[in-house]
Design a protein around this motif. Structure first.
Motif, mmCIF file in Angstrom:
data_model
loop_
_atom_site.group_PDB
_atom_site.id
_atom_site.type_symbol
_atom_site.label_atom_id
_atom_site.label_comp_id
_atom_site.label_asym_id
_atom_site.label_seq_id
_atom_site.Cartn_x
_atom_site.Cartn_y
_atom_site.Cartn_z
ATOM 1 N N PHE A 47 0.831 -1.210 0.000
ATOM 2 C CA PHE A 47 0.000 0.000 0.000
ATOM 3 C C PHE A 47 0.862 1.255 0.000
ATOM 4 C CE2 PHE A 47 -1.767 3.343 2.781
ATOM 5 C CZ PHE A 47 -2.772 3.808 1.937
ATOM 6 N N LEU A 48 1.834 1.304 0.896
ATOM 7 C CA LEU A 48 2.635 2.513 1.049
ATOM 8 C C LEU A 48 3.545 2.764 -0.157
ATOM 9 C CD1 LEU A 48 3.517 2.137 4.832
ATOM 10 C CD2 LEU A 48 2.037 3.887 3.824
ATOM 11 N N PHE A 49 4.194 1.712 -0.653
ATOM 12 C CA PHE A 49 5.126 1.891 -1.767
ATOM 13 C C PHE A 49 4.412 2.025 -3.112
ATOM 14 C CE2 PHE A 49 8.572 -0.359 0.858
ATOM 15 C CZ PHE A 49 9.197 0.832 1.172
ATOM 16 N N GLN A 50 3.422 1.181 -3.345
ATOM 17 C CA GLN A 50 2.813 1.125 -4.670
ATOM 18 C C GLN A 50 1.649 2.102 -4.840
ATOM 19 O OE1 GLN A 50 1.905 -3.036 -5.440
ATOM 20 N NE2 GLN A 50 3.900 -3.663 -4.621
ATOM 21 N N GLU A 51 0.845 2.253 -3.801
ATOM 22 C CA GLU A 51 -0.318 3.137 -3.925
ATOM 23 C C GLU A 51 -0.024 4.563 -3.465
ATOM 24 O OE1 GLU A 51 -4.104 1.458 -2.623
ATOM 25 O OE2 GLU A 51 -3.129 -0.514 -2.464
ATOM 26 N N MET A 52 0.767 4.708 -2.423
ATOM 27 C CA MET A 52 1.090 6.039 -1.905
ATOM 28 C C MET A 52 2.407 6.585 -2.456
ATOM 29 S SD MET A 52 -1.354 7.125 0.131
ATOM 30 C CE MET A 52 -2.398 6.503 -1.191
ATOM 31 N N ASN A 53 3.173 5.722 -3.127
ATOM 32 C CA ASN A 53 4.444 6.128 -3.754
ATOM 33 C C ASN A 53 5.443 6.733 -2.767
ATOM 34 O OD1 ASN A 53 3.757 5.384 -6.477
ATOM 35 N ND2 ASN A 53 2.376 7.156 -6.503
ATOM 36 N N VAL A 54 5.447 6.243 -1.538
ATOM 37 C CA VAL A 54 6.452 6.723 -0.585
ATOM 38 C C VAL A 54 7.789 6.056 -0.927
ATOM 39 C CG1 VAL A 54 4.677 7.013 1.195
ATOM 40 C CG2 VAL A 54 6.093 4.948 1.192
ATOM 41 N N LYS A 55 8.851 6.658 -0.455
ATOM 42 C CA LYS A 55 10.195 6.157 -0.753
ATOM 43 C C LYS A 55 10.792 5.345 0.389
ATOM 44 C CE LYS A 55 9.893 8.482 -4.553
ATOM 45 N NZ LYS A 55 9.489 7.763 -5.789
ATOM 46 N N GLU A 56 10.213 5.494 1.573
ATOM 47 C CA GLU A 56 10.776 4.831 2.756
ATOM 48 C C GLU A 56 9.675 4.606 3.777
ATOM 49 O OE1 GLU A 56 14.849 5.808 4.779
ATOM 50 O OE2 GLU A 56 13.322 6.993 5.804
ATOM 51 N N ILE A 57 9.742 3.466 4.464
ATOM 52 C CA ILE A 57 8.793 3.134 5.529
ATOM 53 C C ILE A 57 9.579 2.951 6.817
ATOM 54 C CG2 ILE A 57 7.052 1.508 6.368
ATOM 55 C CD1 ILE A 57 6.613 0.639 3.468
ATOM 56 N N SER A 58 9.048 3.494 7.909
ATOM 57 C CA SER A 58 9.701 3.326 9.209
ATOM 58 C C SER A 58 8.744 2.654 10.188
ATOM 59 C CB SER A 58 10.139 4.685 9.775
ATOM 60 O OG SER A 58 9.020 5.508 10.022
ATOM 61 N N ILE A 59 9.338 2.031 11.168
ATOM 62 C CA ILE A 59 8.576 1.418 12.254
ATOM 63 C C ILE A 59 9.403 1.523 13.524
ATOM 64 C CG2 ILE A 59 9.481 -0.919 11.838
ATOM 65 C CD1 ILE A 59 6.661 -1.969 12.586
ATOM 66 N N CYS A 60 8.733 1.761 14.649
ATOM 67 C CA CYS A 60 9.408 1.866 15.940
ATOM 68 C C CYS A 60 8.945 0.728 16.836
ATOM 69 C CB CYS A 60 9.084 3.220 16.586
ATOM 70 S SG CYS A 60 9.863 3.457 18.199
ATOM 71 N N VAL A 61 9.884 0.099 17.525
ATOM 72 C CA VAL A 61 9.560 -1.044 18.378
ATOM 73 C C VAL A 61 10.438 -1.006 19.623
ATOM 74 C CG1 VAL A 61 11.196 -2.523 17.148
ATOM 75 C CG2 VAL A 61 9.312 -3.578 18.411
ATOM 76 N N ASN A 62 9.913 -1.512 20.717
ATOM 77 C CA ASN A 62 10.697 -1.607 21.938
ATOM 78 C C ASN A 62 11.915 -2.496 21.702
ATOM 79 O OD1 ASN A 62 11.412 -2.975 24.687
ATOM 80 N ND2 ASN A 62 10.188 -1.195 25.249
ATOM 81 N N ALA A 63 13.069 -2.044 22.176
ATOM 82 C CA ALA A 63 14.313 -2.771 21.923
ATOM 83 C C ALA A 63 14.302 -4.175 22.510
ATOM 84 C CB ALA A 63 15.497 -1.979 22.476
ATOM 85 N N GLY A 64 13.460 -4.395 23.515
ATOM 86 C CA GLY A 64 13.386 -5.710 24.131
ATOM 87 C C GLY A 64 12.518 -6.696 23.372
ATOM 88 N N ASN A 65 11.793 -6.223 22.379
ATOM 89 C CA ASN A 65 10.892 -7.090 21.615
ATOM 90 C C ASN A 65 11.671 -7.737 20.470
ATOM 91 O OD1 ASN A 65 8.778 -8.354 20.317
ATOM 92 N ND2 ASN A 65 7.412 -6.570 20.396
ATOM 93 N N GLU A 66 12.506 -8.697 20.814
ATOM 94 C CA GLU A 66 13.400 -9.299 19.844
ATOM 95 C C GLU A 66 12.657 -10.072 18.762
ATOM 96 O OE1 GLU A 66 16.298 -11.596 21.909
ATOM 97 O OE2 GLU A 66 17.155 -9.872 22.981
ATOM 98 N N ALA A 67 11.513 -10.657 19.125
ATOM 99 C CA ALA A 67 10.747 -11.416 18.130
ATOM 100 C C ALA A 67 10.227 -10.490 17.037
ATOM 101 C CB ALA A 67 9.590 -12.146 18.808
ATOM 102 N N ALA A 68 9.732 -9.320 17.438
ATOM 103 C CA ALA A 68 9.221 -8.368 16.453
ATOM 104 C C ALA A 68 10.355 -7.835 15.578
ATOM 105 C CB ALA A 68 8.508 -7.214 17.161
#
Length: 325
Positions: free
Chosen positions: A284-305
């Motif tokens: 959705f973000l790359f193809q439909e919204m034509n963004v160049k970069e996607i970011s995500i923030c996660v707790n450093a302790g959530n190693e599985a994620a």
């Protein structure tokens, strides 16, 4: 005759009355020396602050959380999506020869009585940096003039800011990892049917979101209200149950997208649901919204994620320390 009258709120230097004349100024009942009073009343624009912050925030040793590193993006946020207070009352600056040399702001939320700190930023180092930071902090608190809590996200390499906020009595709450991906880095993987959210999923979504993010910065109702052409909610349903969802926001004007929330029902983990949701979000973000970069923030302790995000193609960009004051 010279008598001690108090201290300057900005620089903390002694203020005197000399022959009945107060060698300072009073602003809303608070005393400042003449130099600090002049700095307090300095004029500045969103464009000036945007340029100054974007330039310094590219340096990990000055980097503050979510302010941005591109001038246009930072300026746009300051103009259109920053603080419930006026811009001039949400920032304090120091100038030399008419140019900004240090700045500190707060994205103040009146309802929550809290402010996310933008900075301190300063062109100086060491003790001079700390002196600027202290002065700006006292200016900013005077300008905002509301009781509440403050919080800041600082790059682990920004030791000056970490030392400063710790000295103010802030408590270290967590460590966060920011990961980013560009289109060509997305890796192929398991396919699964992912749908756009529709009204029949409302109660199931609310229940899963509240369970996964009881203190999330957006409630389930807020996410539902924020949906529009750029902000989308996607879900996976298995056996009449909500297996997981992902909520994304796009800023096409700045070429950026973000995965704000993603979670998988514990009963469906290990079945590829999270990977499928990430792939749909990226499409959705790359193809439909034509963004160049996607970011995500996660707790450093959530190693599985973190492992899952890297499996899809994300790589680590920053590690931030979250402080609350």
């Amino acid at each position: 005759m010279k008598e001690l009258a108090g201290k300057c709120t900005g620089c903390c230097k002694d203020l005197y009355c000399r022959d009945g004349f107060f060698e300072g100024e009073i602003d809303e009942g608070t005393a400042f020396c003449f130099p600090c009073s002049n700095q307090l009343r300095s004029d500045f624009t969103e464009e000036e602050i945007g340029l100054f912050i974007a330039r310094l925030n590219k340096n990990p040793a000055q980097h503050t959380g979510y302010c941005g590193t591109e001038e246009m993006e930072v300026t746009d946020t300051l103009l259109n999506d920053f603080s419930d207070l006026s811009f001039k009352n949400s920032f304090a600056v120091l100038k030399e020869d008419g140019k900004i040399i240090a700045a500190l702001g707060a994205d103040w939320d009146m309802e929550a009585a809290s402010g996310e700190l933008w900075g301190p930023f300063s062109l100086k180092d060491g003790e001079e940096w700390q002196e600027d930071a202290g002065r700006l902090w006292r200016f900013l608190k005077h300008k905002i003039n509301h009781n509440g809590t403050w919080h800041g996200f600082y790059n682990e390499q920004n030791q000056q800011a970490i030392n400063w906020i710790s000295l103010q009595g802030a408590v270290h709450k967590s460590k966060e990892v920011i990961l980013r991906v560009i289109p060509e880095e997305i890796k192929p993987g398991k396919q699964m049917e992912v749908e756009e959210f529709t009204a029949p999923y409302t109660e199931k979504f609310k229940s899963l979101h509240t369970s996964a993010f009881p203190a999330g910065y957006f409630s389930s109702d807020e996410i539902l209200r924020r949906q529009n052409n750029h902000n989308r909610l996607f879900v996976v349903q298995e056996n009449q149950r909500l297996a997981g969802y992902v909520y994304v926001e796009a800023s096409p004007a700045h070429g950026e997208g973000s995965i704000e929330f993603i979670t998988v029902n514990p009963n469906f983990r290990g079945q590829g649901v999270g990977e499928a949701l990430l792939k749909r979000a990226a499409a959705f973000l790359f193809q439909e919204m034509n963004v160049k970069e996607i970011s995500i923030c996660v707790n450093a302790g959530n190693e599985a994620a973190i492992h899952l995000y890297k499996k899809v193609g994300f790589s680590e960009k920053h590690r931030l320390s979250f402080y609350k004051l």
